[in-house]
Enzyme design. Structure first.
Site, PDB file in Angstrom:
ATOM      1  N   LYS A 113       0.829  -1.213   0.000  1.00 27.35           N
ATOM      2  CA  LYS A 113       0.000   0.000   0.000  1.00 27.35           C
ATOM      3  C   LYS A 113       0.858   1.255   0.000  1.00 27.35           C
ATOM      4  CE  LYS A 113      -4.395  -1.683   1.708  1.00 27.35           C
ATOM      5  NZ  LYS A 113      -5.601  -1.454   2.481  1.00 27.35           N
ATOM      6  N   LYS A 195      -4.643  -9.831  -5.601  1.00 28.61           N
ATOM      7  CA  LYS A 195      -5.873 -10.260  -4.940  1.00 28.61           C
ATOM      8  C   LYS A 195      -6.983  -9.265  -5.245  1.00 28.61           C
ATOM      9  CE  LYS A 195      -6.350  -7.938  -0.580  1.00 28.61           C
ATOM     10  NZ  LYS A 195      -7.709  -7.792  -0.147  1.00 28.61           N
ATOM     11  N   LYS A 198     -11.012  -3.999  -2.575  1.00 31.09           N
ATOM     12  CA  LYS A 198     -12.001  -2.917  -2.660  1.00 31.09           C
ATOM     13  C   LYS A 198     -11.404  -1.664  -3.251  1.00 31.09           C
ATOM     14  CE  LYS A 198     -13.906  -3.774   1.725  1.00 31.09           C
ATOM     15  NZ  LYS A 198     -12.779  -3.546   2.599  1.00 31.09           N
TER      16      LYS A 198
HETATM   17  P1  ATP Z   1      -8.869  -2.790   0.841  1.00 31.77           P
HETATM   18  O1  ATP Z   1      -8.688  -3.017  -0.617  1.00 31.77           O
HETATM   19  O2  ATP Z   1      -9.520  -1.473   1.165  1.00 31.77           O
HETATM   20  O3  ATP Z   1      -7.649  -3.092   1.660  1.00 31.77           O
HETATM   21  P2  ATP Z   1     -10.039  -5.392   1.071  1.00 31.77           P
HETATM   22  O4  ATP Z   1     -10.879  -5.677  -0.112  1.00 31.77           O
HETATM   23  O5  ATP Z   1      -8.683  -6.008   1.144  1.00 31.77           O
HETATM   24  O6  ATP Z   1      -9.970  -3.835   1.294  1.00 31.77           O
HETATM   25  P3  ATP Z   1     -10.726  -5.722   3.891  1.00 31.77           P
HETATM   26  O7  ATP Z   1     -11.807  -4.892   4.481  1.00 31.77           O
HETATM   27  O8  ATP Z   1      -9.351  -5.275   4.154  1.00 31.77           O
HETATM   28  O9  ATP Z   1     -10.906  -5.855   2.310  1.00 31.77           O
HETATM   29  O10 ATP Z   1     -10.932  -7.220   4.320  1.00 31.77           O
HETATM   30  C1  ATP Z   1     -12.097  -7.770   4.887  1.00 31.77           C
HETATM   31  C2  ATP Z   1     -11.951  -9.278   4.891  1.00 31.77           C
HETATM   32  O11 ATP Z   1     -12.017  -9.775   3.552  1.00 31.77           O
HETATM   33  C3  ATP Z   1     -10.613  -9.766   5.465  1.00 31.77           C
HETATM   34  O12 ATP Z   1     -10.849 -10.909   6.258  1.00 31.77           O
HETATM   35  C4  ATP Z   1      -9.822 -10.132   4.241  1.00 31.77           C
HETATM   36  O13 ATP Z   1      -8.870 -11.144   4.485  1.00 31.77           O
HETATM   37  C5  ATP Z   1     -10.915 -10.624   3.305  1.00 31.77           C
HETATM   38  N1  ATP Z   1     -10.510 -10.465   1.904  1.00 31.77           N
HETATM   39  C6  ATP Z   1     -10.198  -9.296   1.295  1.00 31.77           C
HETATM   40  N2  ATP Z   1      -9.886  -9.509   0.003  1.00 31.77           N
HETATM   41  C7  ATP Z   1      -9.987 -10.854  -0.189  1.00 31.77           C
HETATM   42  C8  ATP Z   1      -9.795 -11.692  -1.336  1.00 31.77           C
HETATM   43  N3  ATP Z   1      -9.428 -11.189  -2.500  1.00 31.77           N
HETATM   44  N4  ATP Z   1      -9.990 -13.026  -1.189  1.00 31.77           N
HETATM   45  C9  ATP Z   1     -10.380 -13.543  -0.003  1.00 31.77           C
HETATM   46  N5  ATP Z   1     -10.573 -12.804   1.109  1.00 31.77           N
HETATM   47  C10 ATP Z   1     -10.384 -11.476   1.024  1.00 31.77           C
END
Ligand code: ATP
Ligand code: LTN
Length: 344
Positions: A113, A195, A198
């Protein structure tokens, strides 16, 4: 003996199927007798990277509506926003002061990040994993259901807990990560080397939980694959692997059965089938979300009740920690102080 479960999700953008398959569906399933679940919308984590200020509150409510629509039941689980319980930040500070700087510099999410943010990297982004450790340790959680990307942060939370216990006496439970392999790492449809996230740009990157069926179908049609026309669970071919993994996570079928189902068929058919199972799995969530979203006052009331349940537990932990660290003089009774101020 009850098992304490804690997990969090950031209101940093639209929730996607990675969040659902890696985390939220497990949160729902864990709501069972014998488990005490705390689910937290971590708005203070979201602001470690720039957010549109006028949208954060609306997004926090939207995540709440999605979690309710997905099946989080506020009569069985404690559901609230992180900023409603100020003890999260208080414990985070206390833990910051026993966390070696070098431990944080090793976090791969920070490295990723911060490389993307350059000059906008904040102290908050660096300290993010300590706030996450505070979230979990505050409730003395036994288990933390998360996707694979959070494993390293969970190990750090355990290390911080163990260090505190060593320095100041047995206080914290060491939390166990709970990562369910199917769906633990969903990749971006446009770029399966990354991965699904969001905060990634690009309309073809993620399937969002509220996407209408035609949008879901279009995104899958455009997903990056390869030229081999052979649907197998082969990590070296991440685009096809990802489509199969999404199919696996939504259907619960075995890998052998899935490979047999798509053997000799083209990727067009695989993409249509993955889109079908996704659309069907998300349909009830999307319908229920529409009902919750209409009533922001009800959403706020649910979060307030959750925060009221969380608060006394959080306060008890922080006062034990301050006691052990020998921080503070006589506690000020907030209610008393508020009453006195009103009188003058
Ligand atoms: P950001 O992009 O803002 O960091 P994010 O999409 O990674 O957000 P988080 O809110 O950080 O989402 O994560 C919420 C939950 O979703 C966590 O338990 C994280 O491990 C899970 N998660 C996030 N992205 C994935 C993915 N691509 N596959 C499986 N689990 C995920
Ligand atoms: N860092 C997590 C979100 C998060 C979290 C938590 C997850 C914040 N606090 C406590 C589990 C437990 C992420 O998913 N990026």
């Amino acid at each position: 003996m009850t098992t304490r479960i804690f997990s969090g999700i950031q209101p940093s953008g639209d929730l996607h199927i990675g969040n659902y398959l890696g985390a939220v569906r497990h949160w729902v399933a864990l709501q069972q007798p014998g488990a005490e679940c705390f689910y937290c919308i971590v708005d203070l984590h979201a602001i470690t990277v720039p957010q549109e200020p006028a949208r954060l509150r609306a997004r926090t409510r939207e995540v709440l509506a999605i979690l309710l629509a997905a099946g989080i039941d506020p009569s069985r689980s404690t559901l609230f926003a992180q900023s409603q319980v100020p003890r999260h930040t208080e414990l985070a500070w206390l833990l910051n002061c026993i966390t070696p700087y070098g431990w944080l510099g090793r976090m791969t999410q920070f490295k990723g990040k911060s490389a993307a943010q350059r000059e906008q990297v904040t102290a908050g982004l660096f300290a993010y994993p300590v706030l996450m450790a505070a979230d979990i340790l505050l409730y003395r959680a036994d288990q933390v259901p998360v996707g694979e990307d959070q494993q390293q942060h969970l190990e750090l939370a355990r290390d911080i807990a163990a260090r505190f216990n060593r320095l100041h006496g047995e206080t914290f439970t060491l939390p166990e990560p709970r990562v369910t392999p199917a769906g633990a790492r969903i990749r971006g449809l446009d770029d399966p080397a990354k991965k699904m996230s969001k905060s990634a740009a690009g309309s073809g990157h993620a399937i969002n939980l509220l996407d209408p069926p035609e949008v879901i179908r279009r995104k899958f049609q455009r997903a990056t694959t390869d030229s081999l026309a052979d649907a197998r669970f082969d990590e070296r071919r991440p685009g096809v692997f990802n489509l199969l993994a999404i199919y696996e996570a939504f259907t619960g079928e075995s890998r052998e059965a899935i490979e047999a189902r798509f053997a000799g068929k083209g990727y067009g058919e695989l993409k249509r089938a993955v889109a079908d199972v996704t659309v069907e799995a998300l349909r009830p969530l999307r319908e229920r979300h529409a009902t919750y979203a209409q009533d922001p006052a009800q959403l706020d009331a649910i979060a307030r009740l959750g925060a009221e349940k969380a608060l006394p537990i959080a306060e008890a932990t922080v006062s034990a920690v301050k006691e052990r660290m020998d921080v503070g003089l006589a506690a000020v009774n907030t209610d008393e102080r508020v009453r006195r101020n009103r009188a003058v």
